[in-house]
Design a protein around this motif. Sequence first.
Motif, PDB file in Angstrom:
ATOM      1  N   ASP A  44     -59.358 -52.926 132.355  1.00  0.00           N
ATOM      2  CA  ASP A  44     -58.224 -52.126 131.894  1.00  0.00           C
ATOM      3  C   ASP A  44     -57.180 -51.930 132.996  1.00  0.00           C
ATOM      4  O   ASP A  44     -57.254 -50.974 133.759  1.00  0.00           O
ATOM      5  CB  ASP A  44     -58.734 -50.764 131.407  1.00  0.00           C
ATOM      6  CG  ASP A  44     -57.628 -49.909 130.807  1.00  0.00           C
ATOM      7  OD1 ASP A  44     -56.515 -50.426 130.619  1.00  0.00           O
ATOM      8  OD2 ASP A  44     -57.895 -48.734 130.534  1.00  0.00           O
ATOM      9  N   PRO A  45     -56.169 -52.811 133.065  1.00  0.00           N
ATOM     10  CA  PRO A  45     -55.067 -52.559 133.989  1.00  0.00           C
ATOM     11  C   PRO A  45     -54.038 -51.596 133.403  1.00  0.00           C
ATOM     12  O   PRO A  45     -53.101 -51.179 134.103  1.00  0.00           O
ATOM     13  CB  PRO A  45     -54.453 -53.953 134.170  1.00  0.00           C
ATOM     14  CG  PRO A  45     -54.734 -54.656 132.896  1.00  0.00           C
ATOM     15  CD  PRO A  45     -56.045 -54.112 132.392  1.00  0.00           C
ATOM     16  N   PHE A  46     -54.187 -51.225 132.148  1.00  0.00           N
ATOM     17  CA  PHE A  46     -53.123 -50.526 131.436  1.00  0.00           C
ATOM     18  C   PHE A  46     -53.060 -49.040 131.774  1.00  0.00           C
ATOM     19  O   PHE A  46     -51.980 -48.463 131.833  1.00  0.00           O
ATOM     20  CB  PHE A  46     -53.296 -50.738 129.928  1.00  0.00           C
ATOM     21  CG  PHE A  46     -53.560 -52.178 129.599  1.00  0.00           C
ATOM     22  CD1 PHE A  46     -52.544 -53.111 129.690  1.00  0.00           C
ATOM     23  CD2 PHE A  46     -54.840 -52.617 129.272  1.00  0.00           C
ATOM     24  CE1 PHE A  46     -52.792 -54.454 129.438  1.00  0.00           C
ATOM     25  CE2 PHE A  46     -55.088 -53.950 129.018  1.00  0.00           C
ATOM     26  CZ  PHE A  46     -54.066 -54.876 129.095  1.00  0.00           C
ATOM     27  N   LYS A  64     -49.508 -39.920 127.878  1.00  0.00           N
ATOM     28  CA  LYS A  64     -49.910 -41.277 127.496  1.00  0.00           C
ATOM     29  C   LYS A  64     -51.298 -41.610 128.014  1.00  0.00           C
ATOM     30  O   LYS A  64     -52.087 -42.270 127.329  1.00  0.00           O
ATOM     31  CB  LYS A  64     -48.884 -42.290 128.018  1.00  0.00           C
ATOM     32  CG  LYS A  64     -47.546 -42.234 127.321  1.00  0.00           C
ATOM     33  CD  LYS A  64     -46.726 -43.493 127.539  1.00  0.00           C
ATOM     34  CE  LYS A  64     -47.240 -44.639 126.709  1.00  0.00           C
ATOM     35  NZ  LYS A  64     -46.348 -45.816 126.717  1.00  0.00           N
ATOM     36  N   ALA A  65     -51.619 -41.150 129.229  1.00  0.00           N
ATOM     37  CA  ALA A  65     -52.954 -41.401 129.782  1.00  0.00           C
ATOM     38  C   ALA A  65     -54.020 -40.739 128.925  1.00  0.00           C
ATOM     39  O   ALA A  65     -55.067 -41.341 128.642  1.00  0.00           O
ATOM     40  CB  ALA A  65     -53.027 -40.894 131.221  1.00  0.00           C
ATOM     41  N   LEU A  72     -59.655 -45.291 123.768  1.00  0.00           N
ATOM     42  CA  LEU A  72     -60.766 -46.072 124.318  1.00  0.00           C
ATOM     43  C   LEU A  72     -62.104 -45.412 123.987  1.00  0.00           C
ATOM     44  O   LEU A  72     -63.062 -46.086 123.585  1.00  0.00           O
ATOM     45  CB  LEU A  72     -60.614 -46.241 125.831  1.00  0.00           C
ATOM     46  CG  LEU A  72     -61.745 -46.985 126.545  1.00  0.00           C
ATOM     47  CD1 LEU A  72     -62.032 -48.338 125.890  1.00  0.00           C
ATOM     48  CD2 LEU A  72     -61.422 -47.169 128.024  1.00  0.00           C
ATOM     49  N   ASN A  73     -62.172 -44.102 124.137  1.00  0.00           N
ATOM     50  CA  ASN A  73     -63.416 -43.405 123.792  1.00  0.00           C
ATOM     51  C   ASN A  73     -63.717 -43.520 122.296  1.00  0.00           C
ATOM     52  O   ASN A  73     -64.883 -43.524 121.889  1.00  0.00           O
ATOM     53  CB  ASN A  73     -63.339 -41.946 124.224  1.00  0.00           C
ATOM     54  CG  ASN A  73     -63.572 -41.781 125.715  1.00  0.00           C
ATOM     55  OD1 ASN A  73     -64.147 -42.658 126.368  1.00  0.00           O
ATOM     56  ND2 ASN A  73     -63.129 -40.673 126.270  1.00  0.00           N
ATOM     57  N   HIS A  74     -62.670 -43.622 121.495  1.00  0.00           N
ATOM     58  CA  HIS A  74     -62.877 -43.864 120.054  1.00  0.00           C
ATOM     59  C   HIS A  74     -63.549 -45.224 119.843  1.00  0.00           C
ATOM     60  O   HIS A  74     -64.464 -45.352 119.013  1.00  0.00           O
ATOM     61  CB  HIS A  74     -61.531 -43.815 119.325  1.00  0.00           C
ATOM     62  CG  HIS A  74     -61.620 -44.104 117.862  1.00  0.00           C
ATOM     63  ND1 HIS A  74     -62.243 -43.255 116.956  1.00  0.00           N
ATOM     64  CD2 HIS A  74     -61.173 -45.165 117.124  1.00  0.00           C
ATOM     65  CE1 HIS A  74     -62.174 -43.774 115.743  1.00  0.00           C
ATOM     66  NE2 HIS A  74     -61.538 -44.933 115.814  1.00  0.00           N
ATOM     67  N   ALA A  75     -63.121 -46.223 120.610  1.00  0.00           N
ATOM     68  CA  ALA A  75     -63.725 -47.550 120.508  1.00  0.00           C
ATOM     69  C   ALA A  75     -65.172 -47.553 121.000  1.00  0.00           C
ATOM     70  O   ALA A  75     -65.985 -48.362 120.546  1.00  0.00           O
ATOM     71  CB  ALA A  75     -62.907 -48.563 121.302  1.00  0.00           C
ATOM     72  N   PHE A 103     -55.215 -44.323 144.102  1.00  0.00           N
ATOM     73  CA  PHE A 103     -56.357 -44.087 143.212  1.00  0.00           C
ATOM     74  C   PHE A 103     -56.472 -42.617 142.825  1.00  0.00           C
ATOM     75  O   PHE A 103     -56.861 -42.289 141.701  1.00  0.00           O
ATOM     76  CB  PHE A 103     -57.619 -44.571 143.913  1.00  0.00           C
ATOM     77  CG  PHE A 103     -58.814 -44.753 143.012  1.00  0.00           C
ATOM     78  CD1 PHE A 103     -58.685 -44.961 141.656  1.00  0.00           C
ATOM     79  CD2 PHE A 103     -60.099 -44.740 143.550  1.00  0.00           C
ATOM     80  CE1 PHE A 103     -59.782 -45.145 140.832  1.00  0.00           C
ATOM     81  CE2 PHE A 103     -61.204 -44.913 142.742  1.00  0.00           C
ATOM     82  CZ  PHE A 103     -61.048 -45.115 141.390  1.00  0.00           C
ATOM     83  N   ILE A 104     -56.120 -41.728 143.744  1.00  0.00           N
ATOM     84  CA  ILE A 104     -56.235 -40.292 143.485  1.00  0.00           C
ATOM     85  C   ILE A 104     -55.387 -39.871 142.299  1.00  0.00           C
ATOM     86  O   ILE A 104     -55.686 -38.884 141.620  1.00  0.00           O
ATOM     87  CB  ILE A 104     -55.853 -39.480 144.750  1.00  0.00           C
ATOM     88  CG1 ILE A 104     -56.229 -38.004 144.591  1.00  0.00           C
ATOM     89  CG2 ILE A 104     -54.369 -39.640 145.071  1.00  0.00           C
ATOM     90  CD1 ILE A 104     -57.705 -37.739 144.532  1.00  0.00           C
ATOM     91  N   GLU A 105     -54.340 -40.647 141.979  1.00  0.00           N
ATOM     92  CA  GLU A 105     -53.441 -40.283 140.893  1.00  0.00           C
ATOM     93  C   GLU A 105     -54.138 -40.323 139.536  1.00  0.00           C
ATOM     94  O   GLU A 105     -53.798 -39.566 138.627  1.00  0.00           O
ATOM     95  CB  GLU A 105     -52.228 -41.221 140.871  1.00  0.00           C
ATOM     96  CG  GLU A 105     -51.304 -41.098 142.061  1.00  0.00           C
ATOM     97  CD  GLU A 105     -50.548 -39.792 142.096  1.00  0.00           C
ATOM     98  OE1 GLU A 105     -50.215 -39.269 141.005  1.00  0.00           O
ATOM     99  OE2 GLU A 105     -50.288 -39.285 143.205  1.00  0.00           O
ATOM    100  N   PHE A 106     -55.070 -41.237 139.356  1.00  0.00           N
ATOM    101  CA  PHE A 106     -55.647 -41.378 138.018  1.00  0.00           C
ATOM    102  C   PHE A 106     -57.171 -41.340 137.972  1.00  0.00           C
ATOM    103  O   PHE A 106     -57.768 -41.511 136.909  1.00  0.00           O
ATOM    104  CB  PHE A 106     -55.146 -42.659 137.344  1.00  0.00           C
ATOM    105  CG  PHE A 106     -55.563 -43.944 137.994  1.00  0.00           C
ATOM    106  CD1 PHE A 106     -56.714 -44.605 137.606  1.00  0.00           C
ATOM    107  CD2 PHE A 106     -54.807 -44.495 139.016  1.00  0.00           C
ATOM    108  CE1 PHE A 106     -57.090 -45.797 138.189  1.00  0.00           C
ATOM    109  CE2 PHE A 106     -55.178 -45.691 139.611  1.00  0.00           C
ATOM    110  CZ  PHE A 106     -56.323 -46.339 139.197  1.00  0.00           C
TER     111      PHE A 106
END
Length: 227
Positions: A44-46, A64-65, A72-75, A103-106
Amino acid sequence: MAPTGVGSNEFYRSEEEYLSAVADALRVEYQTIIDAGFSVQIDDPFLPDLFADRQLDNAAIHRKANAYIEILNHALRGLPQDKIRYHTCYSINEGPRIHDVPFIEFVRFMLRINASDYSFEAGNVRHEHEYHLWEQVKLPEGKRLIPGVICHTSNTVEHPELIAERLVRFAERVGRDNVIAGVDCGFSSQATYRTEVHPTVIREKFRALRAGVSGDHHRRFAIHQFK
């Protein structure tokens, strides 16, 4: 692949309805892989790309995140979490990487994804220092990290001692049983790419990875010293 990276909406009334349908379709594929005895890795690069979108402010990025994670959790709903790996995939090509998202951002968004293992770039020198964030972020119970300890966009073969040191940095912060050695990304990071690293170098990198994990380099060094 995460649902947010599959095609574009041409027929559904809304983006939400479209992504929900994609998630339902992908869930069948995820289940088939698990039923065959394998683990599923979601590349997942998105999600990290959102955090680099200069057209969005922080509030819009977070909205959006949250929507990405929800779909994704639904999938992944109802699937055994211990069979799910998530790969951030945000450092896939050779380049200076000066605009990569920290990385700390997300990372806190990532940890909400229903997976047992999280794979991310840590061998790339632009991200190698980020192991320190695990001094601030608590790894949830039952989760494991798969930091990249060899870089897929460099022709330099990492020394096994360095690979071992990289693993120890994470183990000291989240526990040795919660760390698995990994690669930053696939050496052919997209199916249409030619590898940026020569196959002979790729093999040497994996030999170094094995030696760094197993401790074989210590034995070889001792033998050399006392010949």
